[in-house]
Design a protein around this motif. Structure first.
Motif, short mmCIF file in Angstrom:
data_model
loop_
_atom_site.label_atom_id
_atom_site.label_comp_id
_atom_site.label_asym_id
_atom_site.label_seq_id
_atom_site.Cartn_x
_atom_site.Cartn_y
_atom_site.Cartn_z
N HIS A 103 6.38 1.81 -20.76
CA HIS A 103 5.57 2.78 -19.62
C HIS A 103 6.02 2.19 -18.49
O HIS A 103 5.96 1.05 -18.35
N PRO A 104 6.46 2.89 -17.62
CA PRO A 104 6.73 2.78 -16.22
C PRO A 104 5.67 1.73 -15.54
O PRO A 104 6.24 1.03 -14.57
N LEU A 105 4.39 1.85 -15.80
CA LEU A 105 3.41 1.13 -15.21
C LEU A 105 3.54 -0.26 -15.31
O LEU A 105 3.30 -1.08 -14.31
N HIS A 106 4.16 -0.79 -16.61
CA HIS A 106 4.51 -2.09 -16.58
C HIS A 106 5.34 -2.65 -15.55
O HIS A 106 5.46 -3.76 -14.95
N TYR A 107 6.65 -1.97 -15.49
CA TYR A 107 7.70 -2.39 -14.49
C TYR A 107 7.14 -2.50 -12.90
O TYR A 107 7.35 -3.40 -12.32
N ASP A 108 6.18 -1.60 -12.59
CA ASP A 108 5.70 -1.33 -11.25
C ASP A 108 4.69 -2.65 -10.90
O ASP A 108 4.64 -3.39 -10.19
#
Lengths: 267, 261
Positions: A103-108
């Motif tokens: 999920h992109p949330l993790h990267y951000d």
């Protein structure tokens, strides 16, 4: 779990390396940012002096302490702006992020959390100069420092989650500028950024208590200033947890629908 | 005269461009309104605790706020967009196109951009000023208005020279875009009369970044606090900054290497 931890550490390291290259740019930004609290600080110290030495229990030294801690909290509060989504969507850059396994949330989250370590290191000399100039009065105990560290990162998470969730509106409409501005104005007034919330009339404080903004901004500051009883501190942690979970829930529900709306053009 | 013709031509083009995007007017008005509301809340909070701030009463501070909004609008209408474009041009090497034109290069880079909708803030500032004047029940006579306009023009020219000198720095150090954030931070300090700040900051806001002359002095003119000495000093400093700005611009231009190479 192990893989997730590796991802967080790796992403945080990348952002630390990246951001420490832009020291001058980061500093210009920080010095420009410091003007805002210094203005509030001077104005309210002047008011306190003409009002018998204190405003709502804040003497000149307390006001200085409030706005110096303010600069750290403000820096910790910088998260992915909801305006960024428009760019990502329009340029089709979101496609690349969607291809990644998590999920992109993790990267951000990992990126911004890592950046905070650079920010804190760069903030220390600014805090030292402000302390020399404005003579804050503050007494810290090991307990209040520990509570502050938790509240500070809690505030970061609250603002991160809510702004991430807010940005998802961009998937449905591109005319979001006015709405975001309204959101940020309410935040400015009711978070403790403009003035400590105890300077506000009673009814405004009651509204602020049920909104998330205070828990990301004014609350951590007042924790280190020792203005809360232990029960109030714990209640604040509970509120921070509540808002983070609410943000996560919104993201969990809205994100799949948002991705379905998204169609990329080009590469 | 040429300068005037250039200015009016570019203004016409800028206005025509922006009139295509009328929704932006509503957005701009909304944004200005929100900024006004937070300013008014700040003022109301201060005056819920005290009757005067370093000798300035509430309507007088409202007048300072009005000038601050008005001058901010002027800066964002012409000064800032022109200087940002200049910075871009130096970075990209497209300044060549300006230098090959027959008009004076400094004049040309200073009038190319007009962000018409930002004039909303000029109107908003005037409204706030009129309310403040009405509350003060001040007799704003001919002399006050003349003094105010002179101080305002001087202030705008000083801010322009200041920006030009900073932007000219781009000829040496190519990346200057964070200067904008620095300036906005400093300009925000003009929301309050500079006399409330500690000495070191007041001196900085007067001579380093001419916020004091751009905002506080015009407000003084309207609130009948302005002495002739201050006004003359303001005019002299304006002249000095214009000359210095011109000189730094010429020196900087010699360092410009161009992009075609």
């Amino acid at each position: 779990m192990r893989a997730l931890l590796d991802l967080y550490l790796g992403q945080a390291r990348i952002s630390i390396l990246e951001q420490s290259q832009y020291r001058v740019a980061n500093y210009f930004w920080m010095v420009g940012m410091v003007a805002e609290p210094v203005i509030y600080l001077v104005v309210w110290q002047t008011v306190a002096r003409s009002h018998g030495g204190s405003v709502a229990g804040f003497g000149p030294g307390d006001i200085a302490a409030y706005y110096i801690v303010w600069t750290l909290v403000r820096n910790m509060n910088i998260v992915l702006t909801p305006y960024a989504w428009e760019h990502e969507i329009r340029q089709g850059r979101l496609s690349v992020r969607l291809l990644r396994p998590l999920h992109p949330l993790h990267y951000d989250l990992a990126y911004f959390a890592g950046w905070k370590f650079v920010v804190i290191a760069m903030w220390l000399p600014i805090a030292a100069i402000l302390t020399l100039i404005f003579q804050p009065t503050i007494t810290v105990t090991p307990q209040s420092v520990a509570a502050f560290v938790v509240a500070l990162w809690g505030g970061f998470l609250v603002r991160f989650m809510l702004q991430w969730a807010l940005g998802l509106i961009t998937f449905w409409t591109t005319r979001v500028g006015a709405f975001f501005q309204l959101y940020f104005t309410v935040e400015l007034l009711l978070s403790g950024r403009l003035v400590p919330l105890s300077f506000m009339p009673e009814w405004a404080q009651q509204i602020a208590a049920v909104l998330p903004f205070k828990w990301a901004f004014g609350y951590p500051i007042e924790v280190i200033l020792g203005r809360y009883s232990p029960e109030q501190v714990l209640f604040g942690f509970a509120m921070q947890t509540f808002w983070v979970l609410l943000g996560l829930t919104i993201i969990g529900v809205v994100w799949p629908a948002a991705v379905r709306r998204y169609s990329a053009v080009g590469n | 005269m040429d300068l005037f013709r250039l200015f009016s031509t570019f203004t016409r083009i800028g206005v025509m461009n922006e009139l295509q995007y009328r929704v932006n007017f509503v957005l701009q008005a909304f944004q200005s309104l929100l900024a006004l509301i937070s300013g008014l809340v700040g003022l109301a909070l201060v005056f819920s605790y005290t009757d005067e701030l370093s000798g300035w009463t509430r309507p007088e501070l409202l007048a300072v706020m009005g000038v601050h909004i008005l001058m901010g609008g002027l800066i964002r209408t012409t000064i800032q967009p022109n200087m940002e474009r200049l910075m871009d041009d130096v970075q990209q090497g497209t300044l060549d196109y300006v230098l090959t034109k027959p008009a004076d290069a400094q004049a040309l880079v200073s009038v190319r951009e007009v962000q018409f909708w930002q004039l909303v803030d000029v109107l908003m500032g005037l409204v706030v000023l009129s309310v403040a004047a009405a509350e003060m029940k001040a007799e704003v006579g001919l002399w006050q208005v003349l003094g105010f306009l002179t101080a305002l023009v001087c202030g705008a020219l000083m801010i322009y020279s200041f920006w030009l000198m900073l932007t000219t720095g781009a000829f040496w150090v190519v990346r200057m875009e964070h200067i904008l954030e620095l300036f906005q931070g400093m300009y925000a300090a003009g929301r309050w009369p500079v006399s409330i700040y500690p000495d070191w900051l007041r001196l900085g806001l007067t001579f380093l970044v001419p916020v004091a002359f751009a905002v506080t002095v015009p407000a003084q003119a309207l609130t009948s606090r302005l002495t002739l000495d201050t006004l003359l000093g303001s005019a002299a400093l304006t002249f000095g900054l214009l000359v210095a700005g011109r000189w730094i611009w010429k020196t900087g231009l010699r360092h410009y290497a161009g992009a075609s190479a």
